[in-house]
Design a protein around this motif. Structure first.
Motif, PDB file in Angstrom:
ATOM      1  N   ASP A 155      -3.299  79.279  13.299  1.00 18.46           N
ATOM      2  CA  ASP A 155      -3.834  78.367  14.314  1.00 18.46           C
ATOM      3  C   ASP A 155      -3.833  76.914  13.849  1.00 18.46           C
ATOM      4  O   ASP A 155      -4.173  76.008  14.613  1.00 18.46           O
ATOM      5  N   LYS A 156      -3.425  76.695  12.596  1.00 16.13           N
ATOM      6  CA  LYS A 156      -3.322  75.317  12.090  1.00 16.13           C
ATOM      7  C   LYS A 156      -1.964  74.684  12.417  1.00 16.13           C
ATOM      8  O   LYS A 156      -1.770  73.484  12.192  1.00 16.13           O
ATOM      9  N   LEU A 157      -1.056  75.476  12.951  1.00  9.24           N
ATOM     10  CA  LEU A 157       0.281  74.956  13.283  1.00  9.24           C
ATOM     11  C   LEU A 157       0.240  74.317  14.669  1.00  9.24           C
ATOM     12  O   LEU A 157       0.859  74.763  15.622  1.00  9.24           O
ATOM     13  N   ILE A 158      -0.482  73.224  14.771  1.00  6.70           N
ATOM     14  CA  ILE A 158      -0.849  72.669  16.074  1.00  6.70           C
ATOM     15  C   ILE A 158       0.320  72.049  16.832  1.00  6.70           C
ATOM     16  O   ILE A 158       0.188  71.745  18.023  1.00  6.70           O
ATOM     17  N   LEU A 159       1.463  71.863  16.162  1.00  9.97           N
ATOM     18  CA  LEU A 159       2.632  71.318  16.860  1.00  9.97           C
ATOM     19  C   LEU A 159       3.550  72.418  17.388  1.00  9.97           C
ATOM     20  O   LEU A 159       4.518  72.136  18.099  1.00  9.97           O
ATOM     21  N   LEU A 160       3.227  73.649  17.048  1.00  8.59           N
ATOM     22  CA  LEU A 160       4.099  74.768  17.375  1.00  8.59           C
ATOM     23  C   LEU A 160       4.230  74.938  18.886  1.00  8.59           C
ATOM     24  O   LEU A 160       3.236  74.974  19.614  1.00  8.59           O
ATOM     25  N   ALA A 170      -5.784  77.190  19.686  1.00 10.30           N
ATOM     26  CA  ALA A 170      -5.672  75.851  19.083  1.00 10.30           C
ATOM     27  C   ALA A 170      -4.235  75.351  19.125  1.00 10.30           C
ATOM     28  O   ALA A 170      -3.990  74.150  19.005  1.00 10.30           O
ATOM     29  N   LEU A 171      -3.296  76.271  19.320  1.00  9.89           N
ATOM     30  CA  LEU A 171      -1.880  75.897  19.433  1.00  9.89           C
ATOM     31  C   LEU A 171      -1.608  75.452  20.868  1.00  9.89           C
ATOM     32  O   LEU A 171      -0.868  76.082  21.621  1.00  9.89           O
ATOM     33  N   ASP A 172      -2.195  74.333  21.243  1.00  8.83           N
ATOM     34  CA  ASP A 172      -2.167  73.931  22.650  1.00  8.83           C
ATOM     35  C   ASP A 172      -0.850  73.300  23.089  1.00  8.83           C
ATOM     36  O   ASP A 172      -0.717  72.900  24.249  1.00  8.83           O
ATOM     37  N   GLN A 173       0.129  73.216  22.164  1.00  8.63           N
ATOM     38  CA  GLN A 173       1.469  72.772  22.543  1.00  8.63           C
ATOM     39  C   GLN A 173       2.393  73.956  22.838  1.00  8.63           C
ATOM     40  O   GLN A 173       3.559  73.763  23.185  1.00  8.63           O
ATOM     41  N   MET A 174       1.853  75.151  22.751  1.00  8.09           N
ATOM     42  CA  MET A 174       2.653  76.358  22.884  1.00  8.09           C
ATOM     43  C   MET A 174       3.288  76.465  24.269  1.00  8.09           C
ATOM     44  O   MET A 174       2.642  76.259  25.296  1.00  8.09           O
ATOM     45  N   GLN A 175       4.572  76.818  24.258  1.00 10.26           N
ATOM     46  CA  GLN A 175       5.299  77.047  25.503  1.00 10.26           C
ATOM     47  C   GLN A 175       5.715  78.501  25.661  1.00 10.26           C
ATOM     48  O   GLN A 175       5.701  79.029  26.766  1.00 10.26           O
TER      49      GLN A 175
END
Length: 372
Positions: A246-251, A271-276
């Motif tokens: 969950d620290k990979l926030i740019l993923l 927390a990965l709020d950039q996830m597509q």
């Protein structure tokens, strides 16, 4: 006047060629590559810049041979400057055969791109100064990655995908701290993912899918804070999904499907709020679907079918209005289908079957007019 200028330019170029020659061993290496990969049948992109070894003064740099890039000094009119070939780029040129050892005598070569050809070789143990790019993807390379590949500490791009490489991923690869992209997918690598992968802090793309990896996902992977895409699907990975993921926030792409992962989905995965695109299907995951998924508002694909998940479908999933594919089937989910599911108007595929759901199908699902 224009004719005079033209002849002056030609004269200068001739001088540069005469005074700035390409070293003979580099010409020999190119010729060896040409002959060992059926150069007479290469697929040239146009008629200009075709390699020609029959001329008297061969200079691939000044003659702008296709796929050849040289050092800047080569084009300087100052005397006593050598032309060094620093890049060879021949993707999809129909190279058929094997790589000659002479190619790796080119100590000045920084980048090699022979992607999408028909090369049948092993990877030489001595890759010299390849500090920018090594791309041999989509060929028929066999054998292993050299154990000392980590000596190329300034390499930025490593692409060996879609070959027939075997054995383990060398642990020394973790020494290449400036690496930006690694593509090892679609090979036959086995064993473990190096535990010191956290050293690759600049990494943006890590593709490990479609191999025979059987270890756990290293907990240290959470240190790859610049990671944009992570693919590990179609392996035999076991154990849990590390909470540190969950620290990979740019993923924005995380593909872990078709492994043997167990335990629950990390509670803070939202927390990965950039996830597509998130695919966790075809594992043995248990527990509930985390409500934190509701923070992934850019998500278009959510696949968590064929697991052992329990509990109800979180209603917050219905706020993910960009979802196009939602597959939750073949779990042990219970409860009813919320009428708010009609808010997912972009949905093209929705699978909820093979669960323990009750109640009726909400009429609002009719708002999802793109459903197949």
């Amino acid at each position: 006047m224009l004719y005079i200028l033209y002849f002056i330019i030609i004269y200068i170029i001739i001088l540069i060629v005469a005074e700035n020659p390409v070293p003979t061993y580099q010409i020999d290496a190119l010729q060896a590559l040409y002959e060992s990969t059926n150069g007479d049948n290469w697929a040239w992109v146009d008629i200009d810049g075709i390699w020609n070894f029959s001329s008297i003064d061969i200079n691939p740099c000044i003659d702008t041979w296709q796929g050849i890039d040289c050092n800047n000094e080569c084009y300087n009119s100052n005397l006593n400057n050598y032309c060094d070939i620093i890049e060879i780029n021949l993707p999809s040129y129909n190279l058929v055969g094997s790589l000659p050892l002479e190619l790796f005598s080119m100590g000045e070569l920084l980048a090699l791109n022979i992607n999408s050809n028909k090369i049948t070789s092993t990877i030489p143990t001595d890759l010299l100064n390849l500090t920018v790019l090594f791309d041999i993807g989509t060929n028929s390379f066999t054998g292993s990655l050299p154990d000392d590949i980590g000596a190329l500490t300034r390499m930025s791009y490593l692409l060996v995908n879609n070959n027939m490489l075997t054995n383990h991923i060398p642990t020394s690869i973790c020494n290449i701290s400036g690496m930006l992209e690694i593509y090892l997918n679609n090979n036959n690598f086995n064993g473990f993912i190096p535990s010191h992968i956290d050293k690759l802090t600049a990494l943006s793309y890590l593709y490990l899918h479609a191999n025979e990896l059987t270890s756990t996902i290293p907990t240290s992977i959470g240190a790859l804070s610049n990671l944009l895409q992570l693919t590990m699907y179609d392996n035999g990975l076991e154990g849990v999904i590390p909470s540190g993921i969950d620290k990979l926030i740019l993923l924005n792409y995380l593909y872990l499907h078709n492994n043997k992962l167990t335990s629950s989905i990390p509670i803070n995965i939202g927390a990965l709020d950039q996830m597509q695109e998130l695919t966790l299907n075809l594992n043995q995951l248990t527990g509930r679907i985390p409500t934190s998924l509701g923070a992934m508002t850019s998500m278009t694909i959510l696949l968590i079918h064929f697991n052992l998940l329990t509990g109800t479908i979180p209603t917050i999933i219905n706020t993910l209005t960009n979802l196009q594919f939602l597959l939750l089937n073949n779990n042990n989910l219970s409860g009813s289908i919320s009428s708010d599911i009609g808010k997912l108007i972009q949905l093209e595929e929705l699978y909820l079957n093979e669960n323990n759901l009750n109640g009726t199908i909400p009429n609002d699902i009719g708002n999802c007019t793109n459903l197949l």
